[in-house]
Design a protein around this motif. Sequence first.
Motif, PDB file in Angstrom:
ATOM      1  N   VAL A 100       0.843  -1.193   0.000  1.00 62.60           N
ATOM      2  CA  VAL A 100       0.000   0.000   0.000  1.00 62.60           C
ATOM      3  C   VAL A 100       0.881   1.247   0.000  1.00 62.60           C
ATOM      4  O   VAL A 100       1.904   1.302   0.696  1.00 62.60           O
ATOM      5  CB  VAL A 100      -0.917   0.010   1.243  1.00 62.60           C
ATOM      6  CG1 VAL A 100      -1.735   1.301   1.296  1.00 62.60           C
ATOM      7  CG2 VAL A 100      -1.836  -1.205   1.238  1.00 62.60           C
ATOM      8  N   ILE A 101       0.476   2.246  -0.790  1.00 64.60           N
ATOM      9  CA  ILE A 101       1.186   3.529  -0.843  1.00 64.60           C
ATOM     10  C   ILE A 101       0.351   4.592  -0.146  1.00 64.60           C
ATOM     11  O   ILE A 101      -0.835   4.751  -0.443  1.00 64.60           O
ATOM     12  CB  ILE A 101       1.443   3.958  -2.299  1.00 64.60           C
ATOM     13  CG1 ILE A 101       2.242   2.887  -3.050  1.00 64.60           C
ATOM     14  CG2 ILE A 101       2.174   5.299  -2.342  1.00 64.60           C
ATOM     15  CD1 ILE A 101       2.413   3.189  -4.530  1.00 64.60           C
ATOM     16  N   GLN A 102       0.974   5.321   0.762  1.00 65.08           N
ATOM     17  CA  GLN A 102       0.351   6.485   1.387  1.00 65.08           C
ATOM     18  C   GLN A 102       0.819   7.733   0.640  1.00 65.08           C
ATOM     19  O   GLN A 102       2.021   7.977   0.510  1.00 65.08           O
ATOM     20  CB  GLN A 102       0.764   6.579   2.861  1.00 65.08           C
ATOM     21  CG  GLN A 102       0.284   7.837   3.572  1.00 65.08           C
ATOM     22  CD  GLN A 102      -1.223   7.869   3.764  1.00 65.08           C
ATOM     23  OE1 GLN A 102      -1.821   6.864   4.142  1.00 65.08           O
ATOM     24  NE2 GLN A 102      -1.837   9.005   3.482  1.00 65.08           N
ATOM     25  N   ILE A 103      -0.125   8.528   0.122  1.00 63.54           N
ATOM     26  CA  ILE A 103       0.207   9.747  -0.607  1.00 63.54           C
ATOM     27  C   ILE A 103       0.250  10.916   0.373  1.00 63.54           C
ATOM     28  O   ILE A 103      -0.709  11.177   1.098  1.00 63.54           O
ATOM     29  CB  ILE A 103      -0.819  10.027  -1.728  1.00 63.54           C
ATOM     30  CG1 ILE A 103      -0.904   8.825  -2.688  1.00 63.54           C
ATOM     31  CG2 ILE A 103      -0.466  11.305  -2.474  1.00 63.54           C
ATOM     32  CD1 ILE A 103       0.395   8.470  -3.357  1.00 63.54           C
ATOM     33  N   ASN A 104       1.378  11.650   0.370  1.00 69.82           N
ATOM     34  CA  ASN A 104       1.577  12.741   1.317  1.00 69.82           C
ATOM     35  C   ASN A 104       1.608  14.123   0.672  1.00 69.82           C
ATOM     36  O   ASN A 104       1.458  15.133   1.359  1.00 69.82           O
ATOM     37  CB  ASN A 104       2.892  12.530   2.074  1.00 69.82           C
ATOM     38  CG  ASN A 104       2.915  11.209   2.818  1.00 69.82           C
ATOM     39  OD1 ASN A 104       1.916  10.799   3.405  1.00 69.82           O
ATOM     40  ND2 ASN A 104       4.045  10.520   2.768  1.00 69.82           N
ATOM     41  N   ARG A 105       1.832  14.174  -0.630  1.00 70.44           N
ATOM     42  CA  ARG A 105       1.945  15.463  -1.312  1.00 70.44           C
ATOM     43  C   ARG A 105       1.524  15.270  -2.767  1.00 70.44           C
ATOM     44  O   ARG A 105       1.825  14.231  -3.381  1.00 70.44           O
ATOM     45  CB  ARG A 105       3.383  15.983  -1.241  1.00 70.44           C
ATOM     46  CG  ARG A 105       3.582  17.391  -1.789  1.00 70.44           C
ATOM     47  CD  ARG A 105       5.072  17.748  -1.826  1.00 70.44           C
ATOM     48  NE  ARG A 105       5.667  17.777  -0.488  1.00 70.44           N
ATOM     49  CZ  ARG A 105       5.772  18.854   0.259  1.00 70.44           C
ATOM     50  NH1 ARG A 105       5.307  20.019  -0.181  1.00 70.44           N
ATOM     51  NH2 ARG A 105       6.341  18.791   1.455  1.00 70.44           N
ATOM     52  N   VAL A 106       0.832  16.261  -3.308  1.00 66.50           N
ATOM     53  CA  VAL A 106       0.386  16.226  -4.703  1.00 66.50           C
ATOM     54  C   VAL A 106       0.739  17.545  -5.362  1.00 66.50           C
ATOM     55  O   VAL A 106       0.564  18.617  -4.763  1.00 66.50           O
ATOM     56  CB  VAL A 106      -1.139  15.991  -4.808  1.00 66.50           C
ATOM     57  CG1 VAL A 106      -1.598  16.063  -6.264  1.00 66.50           C
ATOM     58  CG2 VAL A 106      -1.525  14.651  -4.184  1.00 66.50           C
ATOM     59  N   TYR A 107       1.279  17.479  -6.574  1.00 69.40           N
ATOM     60  CA  TYR A 107       1.429  18.662  -7.410  1.00 69.40           C
ATOM     61  C   TYR A 107       0.654  18.406  -8.703  1.00 69.40           C
ATOM     62  O   TYR A 107       0.550  17.263  -9.158  1.00 69.40           O
ATOM     63  CB  TYR A 107       2.877  18.909  -7.849  1.00 69.40           C
ATOM     64  CG  TYR A 107       3.965  18.686  -6.847  1.00 69.40           C
ATOM     65  CD1 TYR A 107       4.460  19.753  -6.096  1.00 69.40           C
ATOM     66  CD2 TYR A 107       4.571  17.447  -6.708  1.00 69.40           C
ATOM     67  CE1 TYR A 107       5.515  19.562  -5.217  1.00 69.40           C
ATOM     68  CE2 TYR A 107       5.619  17.248  -5.830  1.00 69.40           C
ATOM     69  CZ  TYR A 107       6.088  18.313  -5.089  1.00 69.40           C
ATOM     70  OH  TYR A 107       7.133  18.118  -4.218  1.00 69.40           O
ATOM     71  N   HIS A 108       0.168  19.453  -9.318  1.00 70.71           N
ATOM     72  CA  HIS A 108      -0.379  19.278 -10.665  1.00 70.71           C
ATOM     73  C   HIS A 108      -0.475  20.611 -11.381  1.00 70.71           C
ATOM     74  O   HIS A 108      -0.506  21.682 -10.758  1.00 70.71           O
ATOM     75  CB  HIS A 108      -1.743  18.575 -10.634  1.00 70.71           C
ATOM     76  CG  HIS A 108      -2.839  19.330  -9.944  1.00 70.71           C
ATOM     77  ND1 HIS A 108      -3.528  20.366 -10.537  1.00 70.71           N
ATOM     78  CD2 HIS A 108      -3.388  19.180  -8.707  1.00 70.71           C
ATOM     79  CE1 HIS A 108      -4.452  20.827  -9.706  1.00 70.71           C
ATOM     80  NE2 HIS A 108      -4.383  20.129  -8.578  1.00 70.71           N
ATOM     81  N   ARG A 109      -0.518  20.541 -12.689  1.00 65.11           N
ATOM     82  CA  ARG A 109      -0.720  21.736 -13.496  1.00 65.11           C
ATOM     83  C   ARG A 109      -2.163  22.214 -13.356  1.00 65.11           C
ATOM     84  O   ARG A 109      -3.052  21.442 -12.974  1.00 65.11           O
ATOM     85  CB  ARG A 109      -0.408  21.436 -14.962  1.00 65.11           C
ATOM     86  CG  ARG A 109       1.033  21.029 -15.199  1.00 65.11           C
ATOM     87  CD  ARG A 109       1.364  20.885 -16.666  1.00 65.11           C
ATOM     88  NE  ARG A 109       1.327  22.187 -17.348  1.00 65.11           N
ATOM     89  CZ  ARG A 109       1.884  22.417 -18.529  1.00 65.11           C
ATOM     90  NH1 ARG A 109       2.531  21.446 -19.162  1.00 65.11           N
ATOM     91  NH2 ARG A 109       1.809  23.623 -19.090  1.00 65.11           N
TER      92      ARG A 109
END
Length: 478
Positions: free
Chosen positions: A288-297
């Motif tokens: 399982v991956i825990q997502i801690n930060r998101v960037y996007h255009r």
Amino acid sequence: MAYQDFRDFLNTLQKEGQLLNVDEQVNLEPDISAATRALNNLGDKSPALLFNNINGYEKNKTQIAMNVIGSWPNHALMMGMPKNTPLKEQFFEFARRYDQFPVPVQREETAPFHEVELTENINLFDILPLFRLNQGDGGFYIDKACVISRDQEDPEHFGKQNVGIYRLQVKGKDRLGIQPVPQHDIAIHLRQAEERGQNLPVVIALGCEPVITTAAATPLKYDQSEYEMAGAIQGEPYRIVKAKDADLDIPWGAEVVLEGEILCGEREFEGPFGEFTGHYSGGRSMPVIQINRVYHRQNPIFEHLYIGMPWTETDYMIGVNTSVPLYQQLKEAFPNEVVAVNAMYTHGLVAIISTKRRYGGFAKAVGMRALTTPHGLGYCKVVIVVDEDVDPFNLPQVMWAISTKLHPKHDAVIIPDLSVLPLDPGSNPAGITHKMILDATTPLAPEQRGHYSQPLDSPPGVDQWEKKIIDLLNRQQS
């Protein structure tokens, strides 16, 4: 020839008539997958699809691109070649560029995807237009993202940072399931981290330039950098930017980036999923991956990959770049004999090798060497070996060689209980299979059987006329 980013490549496809805009309103399910499957059924020159009007989203602000390199014209454009470049020519040009490896990277401080950044209240269901690719899938999947991880025992080695493509199931608003196939590099990195009782940092980049997607899908050696191979493919340094939460590098031109970590020791049920084998893979316990930060255009373009019964974009995306490493690795062992390799069928579960022969039985040795290459260990279930004058990309010629040169008693070699990726539905138990070498070459002394003393030659000048006819056809179509 390098593309600035994903959008630059889409613009090129548009100019070349290889991008079809779908402006009528569509539903996420089943329209997008159904349209892409229909497109794949229409042949090997299909365009990409760009859906601009999705039910529930603002028109032209949420777009989904499908089948981006899902044809030989689009694959040629990915390499900066004319869209009508023949497949065999694409193969040898890819092999020439492969020999230019490594091309050092170009590091940047910022990237377009830094426009929007989220570190709290992350909700992938809000950020991404998610949908099932096939009706029996166990949930929403992301299946064309570059996943970046690093060797935990030798973190300073740039080549041991891996960029790979792995299926990712959305398990929650900030959680993903991942399938790290044992034969792939990320499985090594995860084992190293878990042996230390640590999480494994990862970065997931969606909507990338096709050159890094191609490099990420190429079976390179463990210490070969996909970023440096991307530079070789495009003919100039590939641009990367540092992640903020981990010592990892990110493709500069990505549309969306997720930073997180694979949680040490955690496993959850994952699957089923319609795979490249044309079958659903069953459910398994996966990390399982825990997502801690998101960037996007701003208004990112979401790229997806329909996967199912071949041929789909998967087969074009991993066809040439699976064949070339196998070709180069065989050339290391047999530099004067191996002519070409076609491992385009179902991710190289079947490989066709064209080779010269030094003595009787030589072709079988070439086939055995193929089974021990990095790709052969996990794939290459059936290896067909043909003479040097048989084009492995011309299936009628290959079938002719099997029909006339192969003797079932002498030329079918079966090796029991070798490794294969667990997704092969014929493996039993999963991950174990018998493998077979079919020697469809002309017997050579001391082998003496058959009647091959009067082969039929082509008329003089065939090669020149092939080029003339291709030129005439191209002029007629332009």
